[in-house]
Design a protein around this motif. Structure first.
Motif, PDB file in Angstrom:
ATOM      1  N   SER A 291      30.566  35.238  42.437  1.00  0.00           N
ATOM      2  CA  SER A 291      29.163  34.841  42.554  1.00  0.00           C
ATOM      3  C   SER A 291      28.694  34.251  41.231  1.00  0.00           C
ATOM      4  O   SER A 291      29.326  34.459  40.188  1.00  0.00           O
ATOM      5  CB  SER A 291      28.292  36.046  42.921  1.00  0.00           C
ATOM      6  OG  SER A 291      28.641  36.563  44.179  1.00  0.00           O
ATOM      7  N   ILE A 292      27.579  33.547  41.269  1.00  0.00           N
ATOM      8  CA  ILE A 292      26.997  32.939  40.068  1.00  0.00           C
ATOM      9  C   ILE A 292      25.538  33.370  39.960  1.00  0.00           C
ATOM     10  O   ILE A 292      24.826  33.406  40.954  1.00  0.00           O
ATOM     11  CB  ILE A 292      27.082  31.399  40.132  1.00  0.00           C
ATOM     12  CG1 ILE A 292      28.547  30.942  40.132  1.00  0.00           C
ATOM     13  CG2 ILE A 292      26.325  30.748  38.966  1.00  0.00           C
ATOM     14  CD1 ILE A 292      28.722  29.451  40.385  1.00  0.00           C
ATOM     15  N   GLY A 293      25.112  33.684  38.745  1.00  0.00           N
ATOM     16  CA  GLY A 293      23.714  34.046  38.521  1.00  0.00           C
ATOM     17  C   GLY A 293      23.102  33.194  37.425  1.00  0.00           C
ATOM     18  O   GLY A 293      23.788  32.793  36.485  1.00  0.00           O
ATOM     19  N   SER A 294      21.825  32.882  37.542  1.00  0.00           N
ATOM     20  CA  SER A 294      21.118  32.202  36.460  1.00  0.00           C
ATOM     21  C   SER A 294      20.454  33.267  35.593  1.00  0.00           C
ATOM     22  O   SER A 294      20.236  34.397  36.030  1.00  0.00           O
ATOM     23  CB  SER A 294      20.078  31.220  37.009  1.00  0.00           C
ATOM     24  OG  SER A 294      19.172  31.881  37.864  1.00  0.00           O
TER      25      SER A 294
ATOM     26  N   MET B  23      28.691  34.625  35.372  1.00  0.00           N
ATOM     27  CA  MET B  23      29.629  34.804  36.465  1.00  0.00           C
ATOM     28  C   MET B  23      30.604  35.908  36.083  1.00  0.00           C
ATOM     29  O   MET B  23      31.288  35.818  35.063  1.00  0.00           O
ATOM     30  CB  MET B  23      30.405  33.515  36.761  1.00  0.00           C
ATOM     31  CG  MET B  23      31.412  33.641  37.897  1.00  0.00           C
ATOM     32  SD  MET B  23      32.361  32.123  38.182  1.00  0.00           S
ATOM     33  CE  MET B  23      33.419  32.113  36.723  1.00  0.00           C
ATOM     34  N   SER B  24      30.629  36.964  36.876  1.00  0.00           N
ATOM     35  CA  SER B  24      31.550  38.085  36.643  1.00  0.00           C
ATOM     36  C   SER B  24      31.424  38.630  35.227  1.00  0.00           C
ATOM     37  O   SER B  24      32.411  38.951  34.570  1.00  0.00           O
ATOM     38  CB  SER B  24      32.992  37.667  36.920  1.00  0.00           C
ATOM     39  OG  SER B  24      33.127  37.204  38.239  1.00  0.00           O
ATOM     40  N   ALA B  25      30.185  38.713  34.747  1.00  0.00           N
ATOM     41  CA  ALA B  25      29.847  39.247  33.426  1.00  0.00           C
ATOM     42  C   ALA B  25      30.260  38.320  32.280  1.00  0.00           C
ATOM     43  O   ALA B  25      30.241  38.723  31.119  1.00  0.00           O
ATOM     44  CB  ALA B  25      30.434  40.645  33.214  1.00  0.00           C
TER      45      ALA B  25
ATOM     46  N   ILE C  33      33.671  45.953  32.590  1.00  0.00           N
ATOM     47  CA  ILE C  33      34.842  46.105  33.441  1.00  0.00           C
ATOM     48  C   ILE C  33      34.874  44.870  34.328  1.00  0.00           C
ATOM     49  O   ILE C  33      34.132  44.753  35.297  1.00  0.00           O
ATOM     50  CB  ILE C  33      34.758  47.383  34.304  1.00  0.00           C
ATOM     51  CG1 ILE C  33      34.572  48.617  33.429  1.00  0.00           C
ATOM     52  CG2 ILE C  33      35.993  47.512  35.187  1.00  0.00           C
ATOM     53  CD1 ILE C  33      35.734  48.901  32.496  1.00  0.00           C
ATOM     54  N   THR C  34      35.708  43.917  33.945  1.00  0.00           N
ATOM     55  CA  THR C  34      35.744  42.645  34.672  1.00  0.00           C
ATOM     56  C   THR C  34      37.041  41.907  34.390  1.00  0.00           C
ATOM     57  O   THR C  34      37.710  42.173  33.382  1.00  0.00           O
ATOM     58  CB  THR C  34      34.551  41.755  34.286  1.00  0.00           C
ATOM     59  OG1 THR C  34      34.542  40.587  35.109  1.00  0.00           O
ATOM     60  CG2 THR C  34      34.619  41.333  32.823  1.00  0.00           C
TER      61      THR C  34
END
Length: 349
Positions: free
Chosen positions: A228-231, A260-262, A281-282
């Motif tokens: 997933s992607i976050g702004s 994305m994924s921390a 944890i990624t």
């Protein structure tokens, strides 16, 4: 013959554009077109049947198209935008880009409409092959995707990140991993740990725990990943919401525009705030870059710029998004690396 293509073959009533062809020519052209477009016969087979050269068959088929004797209509489901999908794929050098219809105004205020997850579930059904290792990162869109899965070849499913809140694991990424494994009939390797820890030492200690270490061992074996992607704003970035005000301000000062994924990215797709990864944890970014197929699921106007930033990082090979984000990406965003061209096709082709 692809079921999404409808071929209309006209005969004697082909229209005024075909009137210069005589009756015998019309009948022969219609018959050849029917063999080629509807019955799937090759030009060589048609040539043998009619006793002509394959070059004449090619000329007849070309003439049939030019004179409107044959009409080809490409149809895809209404919720898919084939034109935008192809334009987005070409612009960013992606292996796959699927653009779906945006929800009507006021129908869905969430940054990632649930229909993205449903389409992504169908896409994974196409991309994953028997024996693959499927990696799922935390995200609302990946959770929606897992819930919508109804077919998946036998494969191993591994969690790529910790969870947003360990107390919600049953409703989040752990359950998504379990669901995908259940559909595929393969092994599940969830991670029962938060994504973000207070300090690097705590994160390192958790990575060495047996269950988490076992999941990490699969990271280099992942063939298809879903992320997933976050702004960088409240409610749209998991990491943003997990940090303190002071930490948010610090990373904002570094120019973070997407997550994305921390992993944090600036507007040009460059990674910033790498120290944050030591507390998370990624899956590492370098490991993501080695995965043959990385599918990002993200949409909505509020995420459009962030999606562009992550695409420019070169970590993503495929994208499922909606029209509002696609329109921004096609009109405003500057393409970056062409990741799909730099990695081996998971099908080996």
């Amino acid at each position: 013959m692809n079921s999404s293509e409808e071929i209309a073959v006209a005969g004697m009533s082909a229209g005024r554009s075909a009137l210069r062809m005589g009756p015998a020519e019309l009948v022969q052209a219609a018959a050849m077109a029917r063999r080629f477009y509807l019955e799937g016969k090759s030009k060589i087979q048609i040539a043998e049947e009619f006793g002509v050269s394959r070059f004449k068959v090619a000329r007849v088929l070309e003439t049939a198209l030019e004179r409107d004797l044959v009409r080809i209509e490409i149809r895809v489901p209404a919720e898919l935008d084939a034109e935008r999908s192809d334009a987005l794929r070409a612009r960013f050098g992606l292996r796959h880009a699927v653009v779906v219809e945006s929800p009507a105004e006021g129908e869905d205020e969430s940054p990632d409409p649930e229909n993205l997850g449903e389409v992504a579930a169908d896409l994974l059904g196409e991309l994953v092959n028997e024996g693959d290792v499927l990696g799922l990162a935390w995200g609302r869109s990946t959770i929606h995707m897992a819930a919508a899965l109804d077919r998946l070849p036998p494969c191993t499913v591994v969690q790529l990140t910790g969870v947003y809140d360990a107390g919600t694991a049953e409703r989040g990424s752990v359950e998504a991993v379990r669901r995908a494994a259940q559909v595929s009939g393969g092994e599940a390797h969830p991670i029962y740990a938060p994504m973000l820890l207070p300090d690097p030492a705590t994160a390192a200690a958790l990575r060495n725990q047996t269950g988490i270490a076992r999941a990490f061992e699969y990271f280099d074996k992942v063939t298809v990943a879903c992320v997933s992607i976050g702004s960088w704003e409240p409610g749209i970035s998991t990491v943003h919401d997990m940090l303190s005000d002071e930490e948010r301000a610090h990373y904002a000062s570094l120019g973070v525009a997407a997550e994305m994924s921390a992993h944090l990215f600036d507007a040009e797709g460059r990674r910033v705030g790498r120290d944050l990864g030591e507390r998370c944890i990624t899956v590492e970014a370098d490991r993501l870059r080695r995965i043959p197929e990385v599918v990002a699921i993200a949409g909505g106007q509020r995420k459009a710029a962030a999606i562009g930033a992550v695409l420019r990082s070169g970590l993503v090979t495929s994208l499922v998004t909606d029209r509002s984000a696609a329109d921004y990406l096609l009109s405003e965003a500057t393409p970056g690396p062409r990741p799909a061209l730099d990695r081996a096709d998971p099908d080996g082709s």
